[in-house]
Write a protein that holds these residues in place. Structure first.
Motif, PDB file in Angstrom:
ATOM      1  N   SER A 313      21.414  90.422 -13.139  1.00 47.53           N
ATOM      2  CA  SER A 313      22.070  91.239 -14.152  1.00 47.53           C
ATOM      3  C   SER A 313      21.846  90.581 -15.501  1.00 47.53           C
ATOM      4  O   SER A 313      22.385  89.510 -15.776  1.00 47.53           O
ATOM      5  CB  SER A 313      23.577  91.363 -13.865  1.00 47.53           C
ATOM      6  OG  SER A 313      24.221  92.085 -14.897  1.00 47.53           O
ATOM      7  N   GLY A 314      20.997  91.193 -16.319  1.00 48.79           N
ATOM      8  CA  GLY A 314      20.673  90.605 -17.608  1.00 48.79           C
ATOM      9  C   GLY A 314      20.358  91.670 -18.635  1.00 48.79           C
ATOM     10  O   GLY A 314      20.600  92.868 -18.411  1.00 48.79           O
ATOM     11  N   GLU A 315      19.795  91.248 -19.726  1.00 52.31           N
ATOM     12  CA  GLU A 315      19.454  92.197 -20.786  1.00 52.31           C
ATOM     13  C   GLU A 315      18.394  93.187 -20.327  1.00 52.31           C
ATOM     14  O   GLU A 315      18.342  94.325 -20.795  1.00 52.31           O
ATOM     15  CB  GLU A 315      18.968  91.439 -22.025  1.00 52.31           C
ATOM     16  CG  GLU A 315      20.057  90.619 -22.703  1.00 52.31           C
ATOM     17  CD  GLU A 315      19.556  89.939 -23.961  1.00 52.31           C
ATOM     18  OE1 GLU A 315      18.396  90.191 -24.349  1.00 52.31           O
ATOM     19  OE2 GLU A 315      20.310  89.158 -24.544  1.00 52.31           O
ATOM     20  N   SER A 316      17.531  92.766 -19.391  1.00 50.70           N
ATOM     21  CA  SER A 316      16.460  93.645 -18.921  1.00 50.70           C
ATOM     22  C   SER A 316      16.980  94.764 -18.028  1.00 50.70           C
ATOM     23  O   SER A 316      16.421  95.860 -17.998  1.00 50.70           O
ATOM     24  CB  SER A 316      15.402  92.828 -18.170  1.00 50.70           C
ATOM     25  OG  SER A 316      14.806  91.886 -19.025  1.00 50.70           O
ATOM     26  N   GLY A 317      18.045  94.490 -17.255  1.00 48.90           N
ATOM     27  CA  GLY A 317      18.580  95.488 -16.338  1.00 48.90           C
ATOM     28  C   GLY A 317      19.317  94.846 -15.185  1.00 48.90           C
ATOM     29  O   GLY A 317      19.707  93.676 -15.248  1.00 48.90           O
ATOM     30  N   LEU A 318      19.511  95.616 -14.123  1.00 51.34           N
ATOM     31  CA  LEU A 318      20.207  95.126 -12.940  1.00 51.34           C
ATOM     32  C   LEU A 318      19.342  95.333 -11.704  1.00 51.34           C
ATOM     33  O   LEU A 318      18.571  96.296 -11.634  1.00 51.34           O
ATOM     34  CB  LEU A 318      21.531  95.867 -12.732  1.00 51.34           C
ATOM     35  CG  LEU A 318      22.583  95.794 -13.822  1.00 51.34           C
ATOM     36  CD1 LEU A 318      22.591  97.107 -14.599  1.00 51.34           C
ATOM     37  CD2 LEU A 318      23.964  95.551 -13.239  1.00 51.34           C
ATOM     38  N   ALA A 319      19.503  94.446 -10.722  1.00 46.27           N
ATOM     39  CA  ALA A 319      18.782  94.579  -9.459  1.00 46.27           C
ATOM     40  C   ALA A 319      19.748  94.337  -8.309  1.00 46.27           C
ATOM     41  O   ALA A 319      20.499  93.354  -8.309  1.00 46.27           O
ATOM     42  CB  ALA A 319      17.620  93.596  -9.389  1.00 46.27           C
TER      43      ALA A 319
END
Length: 451
Positions: A313-319
């Motif tokens: 979970s970061g600025e790029s998105g969630l997985a």
């Protein structure tokens, strides 16, 4: 007591072996191959077999019992020796019943949700320091083992699996527990290598209901038509407690459960998990936990292992990674993630890995299961089909079965990994669903991409 395990390395079997050792039993075991984490855990307890393989001379008259796991074959030489010596031989569920004969047995059954519901119940009990025996199919936060057995605890909570008991006992495991308190979460055809028709599969749940002790109870999901019909037509003298998905709201990506005291934020999300929560509440109340206390405890439940596990979970998105593989689970999990993050682009990926999922006669059950995803991909290995002795599948077969023309299908693990790593997260959500590992997918690279 001296107990010998044939196929001690199984996920459930090694946990039972460790639990019985903790109880003071003398344990031995054999297996032809043992993988992690079973291997390290058995080794730490001094229970790892010195040599892999089957050794009939390990089966002696001074054994009190032999427990056989599903990994063994019916012609296993150690099992044949135990039969020759007329030793007591048990399947895993048979032995659990013997250990719980004088306890109140709580059995959670259903095609989906049973691990999560069992985990919720145990979380609540652990929160209030209420000691219970248990067997659950996932590693839980705050618990060392998946199996815990004592002489003194009044309750035992058992995840009721409908798969076969052992190579020589073709009864589903949950037929053997004879519950005092039971739950049915839902019925969706599965394990077609054992139950070739839905009617045959449904019959197993009917037998489960009939195994509830007189005066016991069944808590059931009345939103599932098959469950509702079975329970309402059941004529044995038991109490019946229906449940349904409770009211909830979504605010800034957080699920709030409606309670008598007002909205309460919870850690889990998705209609299927809210339904699971409602079932768990009924069971906990029958075990002596009142409604207010249940809500207090369940607010900190973060989910069962391998169920909607947050990888990144970061600025790029969630997985997320989820154990979902059966059609009903894939549909529920995909819908839950899309509902939780409606403004984010969802890439949902499924590995077809089990016997059922790779069977052409069953594939149609997946129709529409990935429809909630903005981008959908399916991976399967032709080698896996060959190993299982199944007929080849074409990519067109997969597309037709899922009913989605833009479905992306991969049969090569490296190509699938390249697709994922080349897909821009763009603050979206990645959902990986499988009971396997996508041919060796490097999850650390995926985590780095989405962090």
């Amino acid at each position: 007591m001296r107990i010998h395990f044939i196929a001690i390395g199984g996920s459930a079997m090694h946990n039972l072996a460790l639990a019985l050792q903790d109880k003071g039993y003398e344990i031995s075991g054999s297996d032809d191959v043992i993988f992690e984490p079973s291997r390290s855990r058995l080794e730490a307890a001094g229970l790892l077999p010195g040599e892999m393989g089957w050794y009939p001379d390990r089966i002696t008259r001074d054994l009190d019992a032999v427990i056989i796991g599903m990994h063994a074959k019916a012609d296993n030489p150690e099992l044949e020796r135990a039969t020759e010596l007329n030793l007591k031989t048990f399947s895993y569920p048979e032995f659990l019943y013997e250990q719980s004969r004088h306890k109140t047995r709580v059995v959670i059954g259903g095609s989906h949700g049973k691990t999560t519901i069992t985990s919720m119940i145990l979380h609540v009990m652990h929160y209030f320091d209420r000691e219970v025996d248990f067997m659950v199919g996932a590693q839980l936060e705050g618990f060392d083992r998946m199996v815990h057995l004592t002489e003194e605890n009044d309750f035992i909570v058992l995840e009721g699996d409908e798969y076969l008991s052992s190579p020589i006992d073709r009864r589903p495991k949950f037929h053997l527990y004879q519950p005092n308190i039971a739950l049915l979460s839902g019925i969706a055809w599965d394990h077609i290598n054992v139950f070739p028709t839905f009617e045959n599969y449904l019959e197993q749940f009917e037998i489960f209901l009939e195994s509830i002790v007189n005066g016991g109870s069944i808590t059931y999901n009345e939103e599932d038509p098959s469950v509702k019909k079975l329970v309402e037509e059941c004529e044995i003298p038991i109490r019946k407690f229906p449940y349904e998905t409770p009211q909830y709201t979504l605010e800034e990506g957080i699920t709030h459960l409606e309670t008598p005291e007002g909205p309460m934020p919870i850690e889990v999300f998705g209609k299927h998990n809210l339904s699971n929560l409602a079932g768990a509440k009924w069971i906990c109340q029958q075990m002596g936990v009142d409604e207010d206390d249940f809500y207090e405890a369940i607010s900190s439940f973060k989910g069962a292992s391998r169920r909607l596990e947050l990888l990144a979970s970061g600025e790029s998105g969630l997985a997320f990674k989820d154990f979902a593989h059966a059609p009903s689970k894939v549909r529920a999990t995909t819908s839950a993630v899309k509902e939780q993050y409606p403004d984010k682009k969802l890439l949902a990926c499924l590995e077809l890995h089990t016997y059922s999922s790779l069977n052409p006669s069953f594939l149609g059950e997946y129709s529409g299961s990935l429809d909630q995803a903005d981008v959908a991909a399916v991976f399967y290995s032709p080698e896996a089909l060959a190993i299982k002795g199944m007929q080849p599948l074409g990519e067109d077969d997969i597309v037709r079965a899922f009913g989605r023309d833009n479905l992306q299908v991969f049969t090569n693990a490296k190509d699938f990994e390249s697709f994922l790593l080349g897909h821009s997260p763009d603050q979206g959500v990645l959902l990986l669903m499988s009971s396997g590992n996508y041919g060796g997918l490097d999850l650390e690279q995926i985590k780095a991409l989405y962090n």
